[in-house]
Write an enzyme that holds these catalytic residues in place. Structure first.
Site, PDB file in Angstrom:
ATOM      1  N   CYS A 333      38.106  38.986  50.491  1.00  0.00           N
ATOM      2  CA  CYS A 333      36.998  38.037  50.438  1.00  0.00           C
ATOM      3  C   CYS A 333      37.199  36.917  51.464  1.00  0.00           C
ATOM      4  O   CYS A 333      37.100  37.156  52.658  1.00  0.00           O
ATOM      5  CB  CYS A 333      36.814  37.494  49.024  1.00  0.00           C
ATOM      6  SG  CYS A 333      35.193  36.716  48.781  1.00  0.00           S
ATOM      7  N   HIS A 405      36.734  41.943  45.367  1.00  0.00           N
ATOM      8  CA  HIS A 405      37.848  41.527  44.517  1.00  0.00           C
ATOM      9  C   HIS A 405      38.154  42.626  43.490  1.00  0.00           C
ATOM     10  O   HIS A 405      37.276  43.373  43.080  1.00  0.00           O
ATOM     11  CB  HIS A 405      37.491  40.265  43.730  1.00  0.00           C
ATOM     12  CG  HIS A 405      37.329  39.042  44.567  1.00  0.00           C
ATOM     13  ND1 HIS A 405      38.387  38.409  45.170  1.00  0.00           N
ATOM     14  CD2 HIS A 405      36.227  38.315  44.884  1.00  0.00           C
ATOM     15  CE1 HIS A 405      37.946  37.338  45.816  1.00  0.00           C
ATOM     16  NE2 HIS A 405      36.636  37.270  45.662  1.00  0.00           N
TER      17      HIS A 405
END
Length: 459
Positions: A333, A405
């Site tokens: 991310c 994630h």
């Protein structure tokens, strides 16, 4: 009685114990403060479309508690989530969706609206579940905040909820804190407190009993049990970067996770921490990073600010040197965004509108921040939660970036990556390990607490 007293752990264990008895149970926390969140689907667990509006964020702890309860995680279980952006400002997530910012100064005026949403979510869960186990935040005796409290005794008063005070005896001063907490409450709040639970006790519990009897005599409240400290009682991290007990022996491959000041969703590396062939550490200096076999750049709540921090400490040069030597780098991310060529912020999401900064240039990718947050769940594992849209290539040799994630929690994905990046074979099943820990916690609660009495209190 304090933050990190073990309230989340206790609620998780009680959810598992109640579920084992066939009770339809749900966890609840009116307000959580954490940069470690999970993306969940709509209330009934289904999505009619793949739109980002079908998803919302809740605190990681409530997601784990829902797993323990055998319930589908939903935004009502954590209606208010505060994500710290600085020492004095937090980003507000209300019923799973971004809802602006709040500062310490204007916090008092903004709480009424958040309280209304939290109470409505609690009432909704109560209408659909046989039992709702609510977790407070911090201490119920924060008398400077009581007038606008909706998380602790404010919630208890709203729902006429029987309340148990939980304290971490490993910190010391437990009896004074237990007695003082009750005495600081006003009469109406005090009437809802039914007793205590001791957490993280080490030693012979018989030595504790005289004090518990004295506390009961002084307060009229009994202690419903003493939970022992247990070395294997690890759950998904939320507020602490504590990997004690997950370090491996000499000879393990070293994984260095950059400890960004505004790190978020650091549970992404929990699955790596369970691998016996890996030694996972968080680092903030170039020397320790240089020793690593694998460097991980995790998520961050403020990508541009943490990129500047990375450069200020010389960590950028260490990452570049690591990659130049052909050793693997993984960016997740915000970490993926840092690895790209540029980061643009045309709408002023993280800084001045129209600003643009150079990334590390290890990936031929560019990031552009958008006002709307992307929230999405992936199969078989993982979720997206970000403002930055990444375009271009997210793979270059041993350097890999992903905006997803939690993908390493999938045994197949993790095994494939470790084999390719480090030549290491995965030796654990992360979902199975989590389930064993939830069962262990349920066993400890059943063995050391009077669960029947607690359920009777709940009606």
């Amino acid at each position: 009685m304090t933050s990190d007293a073990g309230k989340s752990v206790l609620v998780t264990g009680l959810c598992r114990a109640a579920a084992r008895r066939g009770i339809k149970v749900a966890p609840f926390k009116a307000q959580n403060m954490s940069n470690n969140s999970m993306v969940v689907r709509s209330r009934d667990g289904r999505c009619a479309t793949s739109s980002t509006s079908d998803y919302g964020e809740i605190g990681r702890a409530q997601w784990v508690q829902a797993l323990a309860a055998g319930a589908t995680p939903e935004v009502a279980m954590n209606p208010v989530l505060l994500k710290p952006g600085s020492d004095r400002r937090s980003h507000v997530v209300l019923m799973g969706r971004p809802d602006g910012e709040v500062s310490a100064r204007d916090w008092h005026d903004g709480r009424a609206r958040l309280a209304s949403a939290a109470f409505a979510a609690f009432d909704d869960l109560r209408s659909r579940y046989e039992l709702v186990i609510a977790e407070g935040a911090g201490s119920p005796a924060e008398i400077n905040l009581r007038a606008t409290d909706y998380v602790n005794m404010g919630l208890a008063r709203h729902g006429d909820v029987s309340t148990i005070v939980v304290g971490d005896i490993d910190r010391g001063g437990w009896f004074a804190a237990a007695y003082g907490t009750l005495m600081l409450l006003d009469e109406a709040d005090r009437a809802l407190v039914k007793g205590y639970v001791v957490n993280k006790f080490r030693g012979d519990v018989d030595l504790l009993r005289p004090g518990l009897a004295d506390l009961e005599a002084r307060t009229g409240r009994s202690t419903f049990g003493v939970l022992p400290w247990h070395p294997d009682l690890w759950l998904d991290s939320e507020d602490a970067l504590d990997l004690d007990g997950r370090r491996s022996t000499d000879g393990a491959r070293k994984v260095a996770v950059v400890r960004f000041p505004r790190i978020s969703n650091f549970t992404d590396v929990d699955a790596l921490g369970l691998e016996p062939g890996l030694d996972v550490v968080f680092v903030s200096d170039p020397a320790r990073l240089a020793e690593a076999d694998l460097v991980v750049l995790p998520g961050t709540r403020a990508t541009i600010a943490d990129l500047e921090w990375l450069r200020s400490r010389g960590l950028d040069r260490a990452v570049l040197a690591h990659a130049a030597a052909g050793r693997p780098v993984l960016g997740i991310c915000g970490g993926c965004q840092v690895l790209g060529r540029t980061i643009a912020d045309p709408h002023g999401v993280e800084g001045p509108a129209g600003s643009e900064v150079a990334g590390l240039g290890l990936l031929d990718a560019v990031t552009t921040f958008a006002p709307e947050k992307t929230l999405r769940v992936h199969e078989p594992a993982g979720y997206e939660i970000h403002h930055g849209r990444v375009t271009g290539e997210t793979r270059a040799g041993a350097v890999t970036g992903t905006m997803v994630h939690g993908s390493l929690e999938d045994d197949g994905i993790r095994s494939s990556y470790l084999r390719e990046a480090l030549g290491v074979a995965s030796a654990v099943s992360f979902p199975a390990a989590r389930e064993r820990r939830l069962d262990l916690l349920g066993d400890l609660v059943e063995e050391h607490l009077d669960v029947d009495a607690l359920l009777e209190l709940a009606g």
